[in-house]
Design an enzyme around this catalytic site. Sequence first.
Site, PDB file in Angstrom:
ATOM      1  N   HIS A 161      -3.409   4.323   4.859  1.00 56.94           N
ATOM      2  CA  HIS A 161      -4.514   3.358   4.910  1.00 56.94           C
ATOM      3  C   HIS A 161      -5.789   3.985   4.353  1.00 56.94           C
ATOM      4  CE1 HIS A 161      -7.189   0.204   6.280  1.00 56.94           C
ATOM      5  NE2 HIS A 161      -7.884   1.093   6.956  1.00 56.94           N
ATOM      6  N   TYR A 198       4.181   5.240  11.422  1.00 59.69           N
ATOM      7  CA  TYR A 198       4.544   3.857  11.731  1.00 59.69           C
ATOM      8  C   TYR A 198       5.347   3.163  10.616  1.00 59.69           C
ATOM      9  CZ  TYR A 198       0.190   3.179   9.065  1.00 59.69           C
ATOM     10  OH  TYR A 198      -0.804   3.225   8.109  1.00 59.69           O
ATOM     11  N   ARG A 217       0.866  -1.182   0.000  1.00 62.35           N
ATOM     12  CA  ARG A 217       0.000   0.000   0.000  1.00 62.35           C
ATOM     13  C   ARG A 217       0.902   1.231   0.000  1.00 62.35           C
ATOM     14  NH1 ARG A 217      -2.056   0.509   5.470  1.00 62.35           N
ATOM     15  NH2 ARG A 217      -0.657   2.294   5.634  1.00 62.35           N
TER      16      ARG A 217
END
Length: 254
Positions: free
Chosen positions: A226, A235, A222
């Site tokens: 998100h 993160y 990805r």
Amino acid sequence: IKKIYELMILTRAFDDKAAKLQRQGRLGTYASVRGQEACQIPSALLMKKEDLAFPAFREHGVFLARNTPAEMLFQYWAGDERGMNLSPNVNVFPVSIPVGTHLLHAVGAAMAFQYQKRDSTALAYFGDGATSEGDFHEAMNFAGVFKVPVIFICQNNQWAISTPVAEQTAAQTLTQKASAYGFDGVQIDGNDVFAVYKAVQDALKKARAGKGPTLIECITYRLGDHTTSDDASRYRLDSEVKEWERKDPIIRLQ
């Protein structure tokens, strides 16, 4: 190949436009498909008209490849449910926001195809995070027991929001979970359109021959957040993202 490439470019253009519209306040929360186009376009193009796709919330490429008007997708992500009032010719279920719940619907549809002796297959798309949901295991179990014509396409993009795959399962692969339910699983390079095409082609042939389901784990990434409500930089390392950008499926196909 030309059709696959054109649809991947269209999907990327749609994705870029949707992200801009969201930042302008003209769309709601939006989940980017950037980097995962190769997992979706070849598989969607291989489907017959009477096959049925069950998307999650990142499958914009599937919708576009199945002839969904782009304006209806924008309408849906702007908060108007009429955007999912699709033509019967599209044969794609509406967007499924709850993680993993649509997998059971896909198996139910495949069971119906089996009872009706129809030459149709259900294809369910989901991310690695869905494999941590009970619905995934229930769907896999029913599919294996009844040997229904369903294909599970797991787009393992390495992250379920901020949770990496290593913290979701102790298994070495997601593919091997199929063995516990009595059917085949295959792991492929999800950024390689030819690998995806071949794996789905084989799975469809198997399903139509009455030999049951297949789990296909597409290893991909990805590239974006998100959703537009997420900040992946909190993160993920920039070096990790840049490494996967070099494996961009559109650049590879070019």
